[in-house]
Design a protein around this motif. Structure first.
Motif, PDB file in Angstrom:
ATOM      1  N   VAL A 142       0.842  -1.196   0.000  1.00 57.64           N
ATOM      2  CA  VAL A 142       0.000   0.000   0.000  1.00 57.64           C
ATOM      3  C   VAL A 142       0.876   1.245   0.000  1.00 57.64           C
ATOM      4  CG1 VAL A 142      -1.950  -1.118   1.155  1.00 57.64           C
ATOM      5  CG2 VAL A 142      -0.198   0.043   2.522  1.00 57.64           C
ATOM      6  N   ARG A 143       0.292   2.335  -0.464  1.00 60.09           N
ATOM      7  CA  ARG A 143       0.974   3.633  -0.461  1.00 60.09           C
ATOM      8  C   ARG A 143       0.264   4.539   0.534  1.00 60.09           C
ATOM      9  NH1 ARG A 143      -0.375   8.191  -3.162  1.00 60.09           N
ATOM     10  NH2 ARG A 143      -1.872   6.998  -4.383  1.00 60.09           N
ATOM     11  N   VAL A 144       1.023   5.183   1.410  1.00 55.88           N
ATOM     12  CA  VAL A 144       0.442   6.105   2.392  1.00 55.88           C
ATOM     13  C   VAL A 144       0.057   7.398   1.682  1.00 55.88           C
ATOM     14  CG1 VAL A 144       0.876   7.462   4.475  1.00 55.88           C
ATOM     15  CG2 VAL A 144       1.793   5.136   4.289  1.00 55.88           C
ATOM     16  N   ASN A 145      -1.240   7.723   1.729  1.00 54.49           N
ATOM     17  CA  ASN A 145      -1.712   8.961   1.115  1.00 54.49           C
ATOM     18  C   ASN A 145      -2.688   9.721   2.006  1.00 54.49           C
ATOM     19  OD1 ASN A 145      -4.004   7.357   0.870  1.00 54.49           O
ATOM     20  ND2 ASN A 145      -4.516   8.123  -1.162  1.00 54.49           N
ATOM     21  N   ASP A 146      -2.835   9.265   3.250  1.00 63.40           N
ATOM     22  CA  ASP A 146      -3.805   9.900   4.130  1.00 63.40           C
ATOM     23  C   ASP A 146      -3.317   9.801   5.584  1.00 63.40           C
ATOM     24  OD1 ASP A 146      -6.120  11.250   4.780  1.00 63.40           O
ATOM     25  OD2 ASP A 146      -7.488   9.653   4.180  1.00 63.40           O
ATOM     26  N   ARG A 147      -3.960  10.557   6.445  1.00 62.98           N
ATOM     27  CA  ARG A 147      -3.651  10.522   7.874  1.00 62.98           C
ATOM     28  C   ARG A 147      -4.810   9.871   8.615  1.00 62.98           C
ATOM     29  NH1 ARG A 147       1.021  10.238   7.054  1.00 62.98           N
ATOM     30  NH2 ARG A 147       2.314  12.047   6.728  1.00 62.98           N
ATOM     31  N   GLY A 148      -4.486   9.064   9.577  1.00 63.82           N
ATOM     32  CA  GLY A 148      -5.471   8.354  10.365  1.00 63.82           C
ATOM     33  C   GLY A 148      -4.779   7.194  11.027  1.00 63.82           C
ATOM     34  N   PRO A 149      -5.464   6.366  11.745  1.00 60.75           N
ATOM     35  CA  PRO A 149      -6.870   6.457  12.139  1.00 60.75           C
ATOM     36  C   PRO A 149      -7.118   7.652  13.074  1.00 60.75           C
ATOM     37  CG  PRO A 149      -5.850   4.363  12.817  1.00 60.75           C
ATOM     38  CD  PRO A 149      -4.792   5.223  12.258  1.00 60.75           C
ATOM     39  N   ARG A 150      -8.394   7.813  13.412  1.00 55.67           N
ATOM     40  CA  ARG A 150      -8.722   8.880  14.365  1.00 55.67           C
ATOM     41  C   ARG A 150      -7.810   8.767  15.573  1.00 55.67           C
ATOM     42  NH1 ARG A 150     -14.322   6.996  14.840  1.00 55.67           N
ATOM     43  NH2 ARG A 150     -13.736   6.894  17.020  1.00 55.67           N
ATOM     44  N   ARG A 151      -7.484   9.881  16.172  1.00 49.91           N
ATOM     45  CA  ARG A 151      -6.519   9.903  17.284  1.00 49.91           C
ATOM     46  C   ARG A 151      -6.920   8.983  18.439  1.00 49.91           C
ATOM     47  NH1 ARG A 151      -1.405  11.891  16.238  1.00 49.91           N
ATOM     48  NH2 ARG A 151      -1.598  13.689  14.909  1.00 49.91           N
ATOM     49  N   ASP A 152      -8.216   8.922  18.768  1.00 47.48           N
ATOM     50  CA  ASP A 152      -8.640   8.078  19.890  1.00 47.48           C
ATOM     51  C   ASP A 152      -8.428   6.590  19.576  1.00 47.48           C
ATOM     52  OD1 ASP A 152     -10.741   8.407  17.969  1.00 47.48           O
ATOM     53  OD2 ASP A 152     -12.172   7.607  19.410  1.00 47.48           O
ATOM     54  N   ILE A 153      -8.648   6.199  18.327  1.00 54.14           N
ATOM     55  CA  ILE A 153      -8.429   4.811  17.910  1.00 54.14           C
ATOM     56  C   ILE A 153      -6.932   4.521  17.851  1.00 54.14           C
ATOM     57  CG2 ILE A 153      -8.711   3.177  15.992  1.00 54.14           C
ATOM     58  CD1 ILE A 153     -11.364   4.630  15.380  1.00 54.14           C
ATOM     59  N   TYR A 154      -6.177   5.490  17.347  1.00 54.42           N
ATOM     60  CA  TYR A 154      -4.721   5.345  17.257  1.00 54.42           C
ATOM     61  C   TYR A 154      -4.115   5.117  18.645  1.00 54.42           C
ATOM     62  CZ  TYR A 154       0.145   6.498  16.197  1.00 54.42           C
ATOM     63  OH  TYR A 154       1.505   6.466  16.079  1.00 54.42           O
ATOM     64  N   GLN A 155      -4.594   5.875  19.605  1.00 52.83           N
ATOM     65  CA  GLN A 155      -4.052   5.763  20.968  1.00 52.83           C
ATOM     66  C   GLN A 155      -4.374   4.414  21.605  1.00 52.83           C
ATOM     67  OE1 GLN A 155      -5.669   9.338  22.642  1.00 52.83           O
ATOM     68  NE2 GLN A 155      -3.982  10.593  21.874  1.00 52.83           N
ATOM     69  N   LYS A 156      -5.348   3.706  21.067  1.00 56.50           N
ATOM     70  CA  LYS A 156      -5.695   2.379  21.589  1.00 56.50           C
ATOM     71  C   LYS A 156      -4.974   1.266  20.828  1.00 56.50           C
ATOM     72  CE  LYS A 156     -10.185   3.841  23.243  1.00 56.50           C
ATOM     73  NZ  LYS A 156     -11.631   3.773  23.042  1.00 56.50           N
ATOM     74  N   GLY A 157      -3.988   1.624  19.978  1.00 53.66           N
ATOM     75  CA  GLY A 157      -3.157   0.606  19.338  1.00 53.66           C
ATOM     76  C   GLY A 157      -3.422   0.317  17.877  1.00 53.66           C
ATOM     77  N   THR A 158      -4.365   0.993  17.270  1.00 54.18           N
ATOM     78  CA  THR A 158      -4.611   0.812  15.841  1.00 54.18           C
ATOM     79  C   THR A 158      -3.869   1.927  15.108  1.00 54.18           C
ATOM     80  OG1 THR A 158      -6.757  -0.191  16.243  1.00 54.18           O
ATOM     81  CG2 THR A 158      -6.382   0.689  14.042  1.00 54.18           C
ATOM     82  N   ARG A 159      -2.763   1.574  14.453  1.00 47.94           N
ATOM     83  CA  ARG A 159      -1.887   2.583  13.855  1.00 47.94           C
ATOM     84  C   ARG A 159      -2.063   2.723  12.353  1.00 47.94           C
ATOM     85  NH1 ARG A 159       3.898   1.502  16.658  1.00 47.94           N
ATOM     86  NH2 ARG A 159       4.456   3.336  15.459  1.00 47.94           N
ATOM     87  N   LEU A 160      -3.000   1.976  11.763  1.00 51.30           N
ATOM     88  CA  LEU A 160      -3.141   1.969  10.308  1.00 51.30           C
ATOM     89  C   LEU A 160      -4.597   1.819   9.919  1.00 51.30           C
ATOM     90  CD1 LEU A 160      -1.255   1.811   7.717  1.00 51.30           C
ATOM     91  CD2 LEU A 160      -1.569  -0.655   7.865  1.00 51.30           C
ATOM     92  N   ASP A 161      -5.026   2.614   8.951  1.00 56.79           N
ATOM     93  CA  ASP A 161      -6.313   2.432   8.282  1.00 56.79           C
ATOM     94  C   ASP A 161      -6.001   2.042   6.846  1.00 56.79           C
ATOM     95  OD1 ASP A 161      -8.359   2.912  10.091  1.00 56.79           O
ATOM     96  OD2 ASP A 161      -8.513   5.038   9.629  1.00 56.79           O
ATOM     97  N   LEU A 162      -6.562   0.931   6.403  1.00 58.27           N
ATOM     98  CA  LEU A 162      -6.375   0.503   5.019  1.00 58.27           C
ATOM     99  C   LEU A 162      -7.606   0.859   4.197  1.00 58.27           C
ATOM    100  CD1 LEU A 162      -4.916  -3.088   5.550  1.00 58.27           C
ATOM    101  CD2 LEU A 162      -3.669  -1.040   4.826  1.00 58.27           C
ATOM    102  N   SER A 163      -7.403   1.104   2.919  1.00 58.79           N
ATOM    103  CA  SER A 163      -8.551   1.263   2.027  1.00 58.79           C
ATOM    104  C   SER A 163      -9.312  -0.060   2.017  1.00 58.79           C
ATOM    105  CB  SER A 163      -8.083   1.611   0.611  1.00 58.79           C
ATOM    106  OG  SER A 163      -7.343   0.532   0.065  1.00 58.79           O
ATOM    107  N   ARG A 164     -10.554   0.006   1.603  1.00 62.50           N
ATOM    108  CA  ARG A 164     -11.387  -1.200   1.558  1.00 62.50           C
ATOM    109  C   ARG A 164     -10.714  -2.293   0.730  1.00 62.50           C
ATOM    110  NH1 ARG A 164     -16.277   0.157  -1.450  1.00 62.50           N
ATOM    111  NH2 ARG A 164     -14.976  -0.426  -3.198  1.00 62.50           N
ATOM    112  N   ALA A 165     -10.165  -1.927  -0.432  1.00 63.27           N
ATOM    113  CA  ALA A 165      -9.533  -2.910  -1.325  1.00 63.27           C
ATOM    114  C   ALA A 165      -8.306  -3.554  -0.681  1.00 63.27           C
ATOM    115  CB  ALA A 165      -9.147  -2.241  -2.639  1.00 63.27           C
ATOM    116  N   ALA A 166      -7.499  -2.760   0.000  1.00 61.06           N
ATOM    117  CA  ALA A 166      -6.292  -3.294   0.633  1.00 61.06           C
ATOM    118  C   ALA A 166      -6.652  -4.256   1.766  1.00 61.06           C
ATOM    119  CB  ALA A 166      -5.418  -2.154   1.153  1.00 61.06           C
TER     120      ALA A 166
END
Length: 142
Positions: free
Chosen positions: A94-118
Motif C-alpha cells: 500500500v501507499r500512504v496517502n492519508d492521515r489516520g486512524p482517528r486519534r482516539d483509535i490510534y491511541q488504543k493501538g490501531t496505527r493503520l487504516d487501510l482502504s477497503r480494497a487493501a
C-alpha cells in the motif's frame, strides 16, 4: 571589433552561467534526493492493528479518495511511503496517502487504516479490525 568582442564576452559569460546553474541544480537535487531516501528515526517493521475505511472525498495529501486503490492512512510514515502489510500468509503493498486512524483509535493501538480494497486482500471486511505486520519498503519524500 568592439561590438564583436562584447558579444563574445556576453556569450562566454552566458555559457559560464548556464554551466554554474547546471552544477548547482545537480548538487541540490542530489542533496534533496539523498535526504528524502534517509529513514526517519522509527522502526522499519512493526506489528499493530489495522481497520479499513471507504468514506471520504479527499485524502490528507489532497488526492481524491478511492476505496478501490491500495492505499493507507497512518500518522507514522510520510506520504508516499510504500508499506508491505502482512497477515498470516497474505500480504498487500500500500501507499500512504492519508492521515489516520482517528486519534482516539490510534491511541488504543490501531496505527493503520487501510482502504477497503487493501483490507479485503488480507481478510474479509467483516473482520473489521485485525493484527498485521507492517514493513517499510520505501520511505516517501514527505
Amino acid at each position: 571589433p568592439n561590438a564583436r568582442s562584447n558579444n563574445s564576452e556576453a556569450v562566454r559569460l552566458h555559457s559560464t552561467t548556464v554551466k554554474l546553474i547546471s552544477v548547482l541544480t545537480a548538487l541540490l537535487s542530489s542533496a534533496f534526493s539523498h535526504a528524502a531516501s534517509q529513514k526517519p528515526p522509527s522502526e522499519t517493521s512493526i506489528t499493530t492493528f489495522t481497520t479499513w475505511y471507504q468514506n471520504g472525498s479527499l485524502t490528507a495529501n489532497g488526492e481524491k479518495f478511492n476505496p478501490n486503490k491500495l492505499t493507507a492512512a497512518t500518522w507514522d510514515f510520510p506520504f508516499g511511503t510504500i508499506l508491505l502489510v502482512q497477515r498470516h500468509n497474505k500480504s498487500v503493498l500500500v501507499r500512504v496517502n492519508d492521515r489516520g486512524p482517528r486519534r482516539d483509535i490510534y491511541q488504543k493501538g490501531t496505527r493503520l487504516d487501510l482502504s477497503r480494497a487493501a483490507f479485503a486482500r488480507l481478510a474479509p471486511l467483516s473482520v473489521g479490525r485485525m493484527q498485521v505486520k507492517i514493513t517499510v519498503i520505501q520511505y516517501g519524500p514527505h
